[in-house]
Design a protein around this motif. Structure first.
Motif, mmCIF file in Angstrom:
data_model
loop_
_atom_site.group_PDB
_atom_site.id
_atom_site.type_symbol
_atom_site.label_atom_id
_atom_site.label_comp_id
_atom_site.label_asym_id
_atom_site.label_seq_id
_atom_site.Cartn_x
_atom_site.Cartn_y
_atom_site.Cartn_z
ATOM 1 N N GLN A 147 10.321 8.516 3.281
ATOM 2 C CA GLN A 147 10.736 7.660 4.482
ATOM 3 C C GLN A 147 10.052 6.502 4.260
ATOM 4 N N LYS A 148 8.957 6.399 4.771
ATOM 5 C CA LYS A 148 7.938 4.692 5.057
ATOM 6 C C LYS A 148 7.886 4.187 3.757
ATOM 7 N N PHE A 149 7.659 5.420 2.653
ATOM 8 C CA PHE A 149 7.864 4.849 1.476
ATOM 9 C C PHE A 149 9.225 4.388 1.033
ATOM 10 N N LEU A 150 10.199 4.317 1.331
ATOM 11 C CA LEU A 150 11.613 4.220 1.355
ATOM 12 C C LEU A 150 11.793 2.711 1.850
ATOM 13 N N LYS A 170 7.403 -3.419 -12.435
ATOM 14 C CA LYS A 170 6.662 -4.224 -13.577
ATOM 15 C C LYS A 170 5.888 -5.331 -13.297
ATOM 16 N N LYS A 171 7.176 -5.834 -11.760
ATOM 17 C CA LYS A 171 6.247 -7.242 -11.611
ATOM 18 C C LYS A 171 4.990 -7.546 -10.402
ATOM 19 N N LEU A 172 4.567 -5.758 -9.564
ATOM 20 C CA LEU A 172 3.861 -5.917 -8.677
ATOM 21 C C LEU A 172 2.928 -5.261 -9.920
ATOM 22 N N SER A 173 2.130 -5.110 -11.337
ATOM 23 C CA SER A 173 1.429 -4.341 -12.174
ATOM 24 C C SER A 173 1.273 -5.573 -12.670
ATOM 25 N N GLN A 174 1.733 -6.436 -12.408
ATOM 26 C CA GLN A 174 1.221 -7.314 -13.314
ATOM 27 C C GLN A 174 -0.291 -8.799 -12.702
ATOM 28 N N LYS A 208 0.813 -1.360 0.259
ATOM 29 C CA LYS A 208 -0.158 0.113 0.432
ATOM 30 C C LYS A 208 0.548 0.921 0.049
ATOM 31 N N CYS A 209 1.630 1.256 0.933
ATOM 32 C CA CYS A 209 2.521 2.843 0.856
ATOM 33 C C CYS A 209 3.646 2.661 0.172
ATOM 34 N N ILE A 210 4.070 1.288 -0.863
ATOM 35 C CA ILE A 210 4.490 1.747 -2.548
ATOM 36 C C ILE A 210 3.232 2.556 -3.520
ATOM 37 N N LYS A 211 2.692 1.680 -2.897
ATOM 38 C CA LYS A 211 0.851 1.813 -4.281
ATOM 39 C C LYS A 211 0.616 3.515 -3.931
ATOM 40 N N ASP A 212 0.851 3.786 -2.648
ATOM 41 C CA ASP A 212 0.144 5.698 -2.107
ATOM 42 C C ASP A 212 1.138 6.361 -3.242
ATOM 43 N N PHE A 213 2.644 5.808 -3.001
ATOM 44 C CA PHE A 213 3.799 7.009 -3.624
ATOM 45 C C PHE A 213 3.818 7.307 -4.811
ATOM 46 N N PHE A 214 3.999 5.955 -5.390
ATOM 47 C CA PHE A 214 3.484 6.269 -6.810
ATOM 48 C C PHE A 214 2.259 6.316 -7.471
ATOM 49 N N GLU A 215 1.011 6.472 -6.626
ATOM 50 C CA GLU A 215 -0.670 6.813 -7.535
ATOM 51 C C GLU A 215 -0.016 8.212 -7.411
ATOM 52 N N GLU A 216 0.247 8.818 -6.337
ATOM 53 C CA GLU A 216 0.313 10.336 -6.300
ATOM 54 C C GLU A 216 1.350 10.959 -6.562
ATOM 55 N N LYS A 217 1.925 10.223 -7.331
ATOM 56 C CA LYS A 217 2.852 10.989 -8.580
ATOM 57 C C LYS A 217 2.586 10.731 -9.343
ATOM 58 N N ILE A 218 1.907 9.184 -9.760
ATOM 59 C CA ILE A 218 0.698 9.427 -11.494
ATOM 60 C C ILE A 218 -0.329 10.570 -11.419
ATOM 61 N N LEU A 219 -0.677 10.560 -10.414
ATOM 62 C CA LEU A 219 -1.365 11.408 -10.559
ATOM 63 C C LEU A 219 -1.432 13.366 -10.679
ATOM 64 N N SER A 220 -0.643 13.375 -10.389
ATOM 65 C CA SER A 220 0.542 14.502 -10.557
ATOM 66 C C SER A 220 0.557 14.562 -12.111
ATOM 67 N N ASN A 221 1.085 13.722 -12.732
ATOM 68 C CA ASN A 221 2.041 13.876 -14.098
ATOM 69 C C ASN A 221 1.295 12.853 -15.052
#
Length: 195
Positions: free
Chosen positions: A46-49, A191-195, A10-23
């Motif tokens: 830090q939690k994402f990292l 890529k692995k997580l999106s499969q 969830k932490c990884i997903k949330d981080f990248f969703e935020e980036k995708i929504l802004s980009n």
């Protein structure tokens, strides 16, 4: 295990969703640039990292065909945190280990750049919470001895990216190389997580 694993993803997903929504779209190159240039200072960063470093750890063990210790590792989640290889707190705490002449602006600038990169992804690894208080500001040579014990597979990367075993062996160049390495691995993980 499931609750911790869900929190990691969830932490990884949330981080990248935020980036995708802004980009709107996030290319592999943009993901890599995040790891090269972003300063991971906020608590959520830090939690994402921490989450992504664990994922890198799992991925590397899998690639190396090492025994799957994911369940055991996830049980240790709370006993690990982000360790900044170059200390995050005090600009002068490691200054004595580098050959810096205060009358030489070039050496002062090089150290300032190193200090400024302390929050980059490449300056981070996973480390035990308990011994960290005394370990955190230790000279690089002392930290390196611990990293060489390879408690976690990702510690091997530090050994491979360092410039030397000396106290001044961790540099801005090392951090940049490690950030790039992490970025490449994160692209594979996504890529692995999106499969």
């Amino acid at each position: 295990k499931d609750k911790v694993a869900e929190a990691v993803y969830k932490c990884i997903k949330d981080f990248f969703e935020e980036k995708i929504l802004s980009n709107e779209n996030l290319s592999d190159k943009e993901v890599k640039n995040i790891f090269l240039n972003k300063r991971f200072t906020a608590t959520k960063d830090q939690k994402f990292l921490k989450s992504i470093l664990w994922e890198i750890e799992f991925q590397q063990k899998s690639l190396m065909k090492l025994p799957d210790t994911t369940n055991e590792d996830l049980k240790q989640w709370d006993s690990y945190h982000i360790e900044h290889i170059y200390p995050q707190a005090d600009k002068d705490s490691w200054k004595e280990y580098y050959d810096i002449d205060s009358s030489d602006q070039k050496s002062e600038d090089a150290h300032a750049q190193l200090f400024d990169s302390r929050y980059n992804a490449g300056n981070a690894t996973l480390w035990h919470k308990n011994p960290n208080t005394s370990f955190s500001d230790s000279p690089f040579s002392k930290k390196l001895k611990e990293y060489k014990k390879e408690d976690k597979y990702i510690h091997k990367f530090i050994v491979e990216e360092k410039e030397s075993d000396n106290d001044s062996g961790w540099t801005k160049k090392c951090i940049s190389q490690m950030s790039e390495r992490y970025g490449n691995m994160v692209v594979d993980i996504l890529k692995k997580l999106s499969q």
